[in-house]
Design a protein around this motif. Structure first.
Motif, PDB file in Angstrom:
ATOM      1  N   LEU A 121      37.346  40.998  36.507  1.00  0.00           N
ATOM      2  CA  LEU A 121      38.179  40.046  37.227  1.00  0.00           C
ATOM      3  C   LEU A 121      38.792  40.757  38.426  1.00  0.00           C
ATOM      4  O   LEU A 121      39.478  41.772  38.272  1.00  0.00           O
ATOM      5  N   THR A 122      38.539  40.231  39.629  1.00  0.00           N
ATOM      6  CA  THR A 122      39.065  40.844  40.851  1.00  0.00           C
ATOM      7  C   THR A 122      40.498  40.376  41.085  1.00  0.00           C
ATOM      8  O   THR A 122      40.806  39.191  40.955  1.00  0.00           O
ATOM      9  N   VAL A 123      41.380  41.325  41.438  1.00  0.00           N
ATOM     10  CA  VAL A 123      42.800  41.042  41.648  1.00  0.00           C
ATOM     11  C   VAL A 123      43.184  41.517  43.050  1.00  0.00           C
ATOM     12  O   VAL A 123      42.777  42.603  43.483  1.00  0.00           O
ATOM     13  N   SER A 124      43.982  40.704  43.779  1.00  0.00           N
ATOM     14  CA  SER A 124      44.437  41.100  45.115  1.00  0.00           C
ATOM     15  C   SER A 124      45.886  40.662  45.319  1.00  0.00           C
ATOM     16  O   SER A 124      46.416  39.843  44.558  1.00  0.00           O
ATOM     17  N   PHE A 151      47.061  48.528  33.743  1.00  0.00           N
ATOM     18  CA  PHE A 151      47.918  48.960  34.849  1.00  0.00           C
ATOM     19  C   PHE A 151      47.153  48.786  36.156  1.00  0.00           C
ATOM     20  O   PHE A 151      46.029  49.267  36.289  1.00  0.00           O
ATOM     21  N   LEU A 152      47.760  48.071  37.121  1.00  0.00           N
ATOM     22  CA  LEU A 152      47.149  47.870  38.428  1.00  0.00           C
ATOM     23  C   LEU A 152      48.091  48.325  39.533  1.00  0.00           C
ATOM     24  O   LEU A 152      49.314  48.357  39.344  1.00  0.00           O
ATOM     25  N   TYR A 153      47.516  48.638  40.694  1.00  0.00           N
ATOM     26  CA  TYR A 153      48.346  49.083  41.817  1.00  0.00           C
ATOM     27  C   TYR A 153      47.655  48.767  43.135  1.00  0.00           C
ATOM     28  O   TYR A 153      46.450  48.538  43.209  1.00  0.00           O
ATOM     29  N   LYS A 154      48.475  48.767  44.193  1.00  0.00           N
ATOM     30  CA  LYS A 154      47.977  48.726  45.562  1.00  0.00           C
ATOM     31  C   LYS A 154      48.935  49.533  46.419  1.00  0.00           C
ATOM     32  O   LYS A 154      50.109  49.206  46.513  1.00  0.00           O
ATOM     33  N   TYR A 155      48.415  50.635  46.986  1.00  0.00           N
ATOM     34  CA  TYR A 155      49.192  51.484  47.883  1.00  0.00           C
ATOM     35  C   TYR A 155      48.469  51.502  49.222  1.00  0.00           C
ATOM     36  O   TYR A 155      47.588  52.327  49.446  1.00  0.00           O
ATOM     37  N   GLY A 156      48.820  50.581  50.101  1.00  0.00           N
ATOM     38  CA  GLY A 156      48.125  50.510  51.385  1.00  0.00           C
ATOM     39  C   GLY A 156      46.672  50.102  51.192  1.00  0.00           C
ATOM     40  O   GLY A 156      46.375  49.051  50.624  1.00  0.00           O
ATOM     41  N   SER A 157      45.767  50.980  51.638  1.00  0.00           N
ATOM     42  CA  SER A 157      44.322  50.677  51.504  1.00  0.00           C
ATOM     43  C   SER A 157      43.772  51.058  50.137  1.00  0.00           C
ATOM     44  O   SER A 157      42.642  50.713  49.797  1.00  0.00           O
ATOM     45  N   GLU A 162      40.518  45.695  40.199  1.00  0.00           N
ATOM     46  CA  GLU A 162      39.701  44.979  39.227  1.00  0.00           C
ATOM     47  C   GLU A 162      40.227  45.202  37.815  1.00  0.00           C
ATOM     48  O   GLU A 162      40.770  46.261  37.501  1.00  0.00           O
ATOM     49  N   ILE A 163      40.036  44.205  36.980  1.00  0.00           N
ATOM     50  CA  ILE A 163      40.349  44.314  35.558  1.00  0.00           C
ATOM     51  C   ILE A 163      39.040  44.246  34.781  1.00  0.00           C
ATOM     52  O   ILE A 163      38.237  43.337  34.978  1.00  0.00           O
ATOM     53  N   ASP A 164      38.831  45.228  33.926  1.00  0.00           N
ATOM     54  CA  ASP A 164      37.621  45.270  33.095  1.00  0.00           C
ATOM     55  C   ASP A 164      37.786  44.285  31.938  1.00  0.00           C
ATOM     56  O   ASP A 164      38.669  44.435  31.094  1.00  0.00           O
ATOM     57  N   LEU A 165      36.922  43.278  31.886  1.00  0.00           N
ATOM     58  CA  LEU A 165      36.963  42.280  30.813  1.00  0.00           C
ATOM     59  C   LEU A 165      36.065  42.647  29.641  1.00  0.00           C
ATOM     60  O   LEU A 165      35.934  41.877  28.693  1.00  0.00           O
ATOM     61  N   GLY A 166      35.426  43.815  29.725  1.00  0.00           N
ATOM     62  CA  GLY A 166      34.452  44.188  28.697  1.00  0.00           C
ATOM     63  C   GLY A 166      33.188  43.380  28.923  1.00  0.00           C
ATOM     64  O   GLY A 166      32.707  43.254  30.032  1.00  0.00           O
ATOM     65  N   PHE A 185      43.545  35.892  42.479  1.00  0.00           N
ATOM     66  CA  PHE A 185      42.339  36.227  41.721  1.00  0.00           C
ATOM     67  C   PHE A 185      41.134  35.601  42.428  1.00  0.00           C
ATOM     68  O   PHE A 185      40.698  34.498  42.089  1.00  0.00           O
ATOM     69  N   PRO A 186      40.618  36.311  43.427  1.00  0.00           N
ATOM     70  CA  PRO A 186      39.553  35.723  44.267  1.00  0.00           C
ATOM     71  C   PRO A 186      38.218  35.523  43.566  1.00  0.00           C
ATOM     72  O   PRO A 186      37.470  34.620  43.934  1.00  0.00           O
ATOM     73  N   SER A 187      37.884  36.363  42.565  1.00  0.00           N
ATOM     74  CA  SER A 187      36.562  36.222  41.949  1.00  0.00           C
ATOM     75  C   SER A 187      36.526  36.817  40.550  1.00  0.00           C
ATOM     76  O   SER A 187      37.354  37.663  40.192  1.00  0.00           O
ATOM     77  N   VAL A 188      35.547  36.350  39.773  1.00  0.00           N
ATOM     78  CA  VAL A 188      35.238  36.924  38.477  1.00  0.00           C
ATOM     79  C   VAL A 188      33.746  37.234  38.463  1.00  0.00           C
ATOM     80  O   VAL A 188      32.951  36.469  39.024  1.00  0.00           O
ATOM     81  N   THR A 189      33.362  38.362  37.876  1.00  0.00           N
ATOM     82  CA  THR A 189      31.960  38.789  37.857  1.00  0.00           C
ATOM     83  C   THR A 189      31.360  38.529  36.486  1.00  0.00           C
ATOM     84  O   THR A 189      31.965  38.861  35.461  1.00  0.00           O
ATOM     85  N   ARG A 190      30.175  37.925  36.491  1.00  0.00           N
ATOM     86  CA  ARG A 190      29.449  37.772  35.243  1.00  0.00           C
ATOM     87  C   ARG A 190      28.066  38.399  35.383  1.00  0.00           C
ATOM     88  O   ARG A 190      27.480  38.413  36.472  1.00  0.00           O
ATOM     89  N   SER A 191      27.574  38.940  34.274  1.00  0.00           N
ATOM     90  CA  SER A 191      26.317  39.687  34.290  1.00  0.00           C
ATOM     91  C   SER A 191      25.441  39.243  33.141  1.00  0.00           C
ATOM     92  O   SER A 191      25.923  38.731  32.122  1.00  0.00           O
TER      93      SER A 191
END
Length: 411
Positions: A121-124, A151-157, A162-166, A185-191
């Motif tokens: 899961l993409t986080v911004s 735990f997530l963070y954003k320090y400038g660039s 992303e969050i690992d959903l397993g 939450f702009p996108s979720v990835t499925r495989s």
């Protein structure tokens, strides 16, 4: 005295090197396979090697050993998978948000096609932040059955992003976040899910041997095809029977490897799958107890062997080293390595393994059981045990005999 101390130092170093080298007693193994590693492999690589049918024919599974120039190499064994790299990104739907003491977000992910799962899961955020997130997954907004902290963070660039959903199939996500994070939450990835690799062999169904309350089938398995599962197909579509599978373990003694009641319905497909407790590579039998029911008509028998692979570390000092797989000793105990000495799941995720290849199987010219290893050590121990008992009995006999002589002379 100085040369004497130098001699002691050299001797101690040689002794220490023998301790840390852990040489493998290769003479204990009847078969071996050389491993070819690509010459372009990088330093400190992870190597994976797919085990083949030849190995399963002559290995007793616990006897697998890997050696580098005659020294033991720790390894990890796992089921081999066909890795599908197809992925796609979709936009999740934000069902609910609340910003109070905590920020709460509830997302609904798009429906999954067959054979796919969600992975990331993409986080911004428009702002710099660092936050702890409680992530919950579930089948519906009323029932979240999985939970973990992230735990997530954003320090400038720089951002974790992303969050690992397993590899989850849950479609509902709830996130509890520290206030002021203002996440999007702009996108979720499925495989596509990876598929386990295996090989199958179809056996010709022999003429049944009818007994009083059962029917018996014997399969010679001339090619010595190894397997861990059996698939059975009958002309009848719906049935329930007690089934017993026996096989020759080590090609010598018959052993029951499955016994139980199997039920089948046509909704389950054409086959019923039976696991066996030991890997078989010789003849086997199937007995189906009918009781007072009509005899079932066995139509097809397929044996299945899941493919496995071993993974191990190499390093820059291993260039030009000879890696060899040894096996073929029914008396060898199973390997027990320190988990930090072979690749972990995290190591494999961070670094793609390179693929080594097994050569053709050859008989080990050095084969011959060592005195300090089974079975010879067992024979020696047993002989010494009975010899000790025999010596003790003789000793007791002479003591009793001398006491009788003393008693006679005193009379």
């Amino acid at each position: 005295m100085k040369p004497f101390y130098q001699f002691l130092l050299i001797t101690s170093l040689l002794f220490a090197s023998n301790i840390f080298a852990r040489p493998l007693p290769v003479e204990n193994f009847k078969y071996k396979k050389e491993i070819t590693i690509p010459s372009k492999s990088s330093e400190n690589s992870i190597v994976k090697v797919l085990l083949d049918d030849e190995f399963y024919k002559h290995s007793f599974y616990g006897d697998l050993r890997l050696a580098k120039n005659g020294e033991i190499v720790p390894y990890r064994i796992q089921n081999a998978e066909e890795i599908d790299k197809y992925t796609e990104k979709l936009k999740p739907e934000l069902l609910f948000t609340k910003k109070d003491d905590l920020e709460i977000y509830v997302l609904e992910l798009p429906k999954l096609p067959e054979g796919m799962s969600y992975t990331k899961l993409t986080v911004s955020s428009s702002y710099d932040y660092e936050t702890s997130i409680t992530l919950k997954l579930g089948d519906n907004p009323d029932n979240f059955s999985e939970s973990k902290n992230v735990f997530l963070y954003k320090y400038g660039s720089q951002t974790s992003g992303e969050i690992d959903l397993g590899n989850t199939k849950f479609r509902y996500v709830r996130l509890e976040v520290e206030n002021g994070s203002n996440l999007k939450f702009p996108s979720v990835t499925r495989s596509k899910e990876n598929k386990n690799l295996y090989f199958e062999k179809t056996h010709q169904v022999p003429n049944p041997i009818l007994e009083e309350n059962s029917v018996f089938f014997s399969f010679p398995n001339e090619n010595q095809s190894s397997f861990q599962k059996i698939k059975l197909s009958f002309e009848e579509k719906k049935w329930e029977r007690m089934i017993t599978v026996r096989g020759k373990i080590n090609k010598k003694e018959w052993e029951t490897v499955f016994q139980g009641t199997i039920s089948h319905d046509e909704k389950e497909g054409n086959y019923s799958e039976i696991p066996v407790t030991s890997t078989l590579n010789s003849e086997f039998t199937i007995e189906i107890e009918d009781g007072e029911n009509e005899t079932l008509h066995l139509k097809e028998v397929i044996t299945i062997q899941p493919l496995e692979e071993i993974l191990f570390f190499t390093d820059s000092m291993s260039k030009g080293a000879n890696y060899t797989l040894y096996y073929g000793n029914p008396y060898q105990w199973s390997a027990n390595f320190d988990p930090y000495t072979y690749p972990s799941v995290e190591d494999i995720r961070l670094k793609t393994p390179i693929e080594g290849k097994l050569s053709k199987e050859v008989e080990n010219p050095d084969f011959g059981y060592n005195l300090i290893y089974p079975p010879v050590s067992g024979y020696i121990t047993t002989t010494l045990f009975y010899l000790g008992i025999f010596t003790l009995l003789i000793f007791i006999f002479f003591i009793l005999k001398s006491k009788r002589l003393v008693a006679k002379t005193s009379v």
